[in-house]
Design an enzyme around this catalytic site. Sequence first.
Site, PDB file in Angstrom:
ATOM      1  N   GLY A   4       0.839  -1.194   0.000  1.00 41.14           N
ATOM      2  CA  GLY A   4       0.000   0.000   0.000  1.00 41.14           C
ATOM      3  C   GLY A   4       0.871   1.240   0.000  1.00 41.14           C
ATOM      4  CD  GLN A  64       3.396   5.782   2.620  1.00 41.68           C
ATOM      5  OE1 GLN A  64       2.437   5.237   2.087  1.00 41.68           O
ATOM      6  NE2 GLN A  64       4.371   5.099   3.212  1.00 41.68           N
ATOM      7  CB  CYS A  92       5.326   2.218   7.770  1.00 38.06           C
ATOM      8  SG  CYS A  92       4.952   3.770   6.925  1.00 38.06           S
ATOM      9  CG  LEU A  93       6.437   0.918   1.642  1.00 37.89           C
ATOM     10  CD1 LEU A  93       5.766   1.223   0.317  1.00 37.89           C
ATOM     11  CD2 LEU A  93       7.552  -0.103   1.455  1.00 37.89           C
ATOM     12  CG  HIS A 113      -0.400   1.509   7.287  1.00 43.61           C
ATOM     13  ND1 HIS A 113       0.474   1.163   8.294  1.00 43.61           N
ATOM     14  CD2 HIS A 113       0.319   2.262   6.408  1.00 43.61           C
ATOM     15  CE1 HIS A 113       1.664   1.681   8.033  1.00 43.61           C
ATOM     16  NE2 HIS A 113       1.601   2.360   6.895  1.00 43.61           N
ATOM     17  CD  GLU A 114      -1.237   2.629   2.689  1.00 41.21           C
ATOM     18  OE1 GLU A 114      -0.744   3.761   2.578  1.00 41.21           O
ATOM     19  OE2 GLU A 114      -0.542   1.623   2.942  1.00 41.21           O
ATOM     20  CG  HIS A 162       0.577   6.817   5.429  1.00 41.79           C
ATOM     21  ND1 HIS A 162       1.694   7.343   6.026  1.00 41.79           N
ATOM     22  CD2 HIS A 162       0.848   5.504   5.225  1.00 41.79           C
ATOM     23  CE1 HIS A 162       2.597   6.386   6.189  1.00 41.79           C
ATOM     24  NE2 HIS A 162       2.104   5.258   5.719  1.00 41.79           N
TER      25      HIS A 162
HETATM   26 ZN    ZN Z   1       2.993   3.417   5.841  1.00 41.25          ZN
END
Ligand code: ZN
Length: 175
Positions: A46, A51, A90-91, A132-133, A136
Site C-alpha cells: 500500500g 508518502q 511502513c515504507l 494504515h493508508e 497516512h
Molecule cells: Zn505506511
Amino acid sequence: MATYEIRLFGDPMLRQRAHEVTEIDGRLAHLASDMVETMHAAPGAGLAATQVGVDKRLFVYDEGEGGGPRAIVNPVIAESRGEWTFEEGCLSVPGLHWTIVRPKEVHLVGYDIDGNELSIEADEYLARIFQHELDHLDGILLLERLDKQTRKEAMRTLRSRGLASRGAPGESTGL
Ligand code: ZN
C-alpha cells in the site's frame, strides 16, 4: 510511468492531513499509476499520496491476492468492527515492524480512479492496509499506534539509525 521517492519518517509531509481530491481526471490516473509502480518497486502492499509528497486524499494498494493494484480516492472508513493483531510495517519507516492491534473489519467508501463510487467490506489484511493508508492521509504514522513504552523504544531505534535504513530487499510488509 515513473517512480517517486518515498518520503521517510521525519519528513513534515507525513504529518499533514491531505486535502480532498476535487477532480478525478487523467492527471490523477497518471499519478495513481506512478504510485502503483513506486509501491511495487519498494516493494509494498500500500502507498498513500502523502508518502510521495502529494497533498491529495488518494492511496493505492495491492494485497497480492490476484485482484491487482487498485486506487482509492477520498477514502472514508464508514464503520469498523472487532480487533485484529498484525505485525505492521511502513515504507516510510523502513526495516521496522511492530505488533499493532486495530479493528478487524472495516467498511470503506470512496471513489475509484474513474470516479465511480466504491463501497468495500474489508477483513483482516485488507482492512489493515486500508486503516494504515487512511492514517497516512490524516498525517498519522504507525508509531502513533504503539503503546507509550514501545513507542519510546521505537524512537530510540530510529534515532540510533540516524532515522532508518532502507528495508532489506524482498521485504514486502511495508504499507
Ligand atoms: Zn505506511
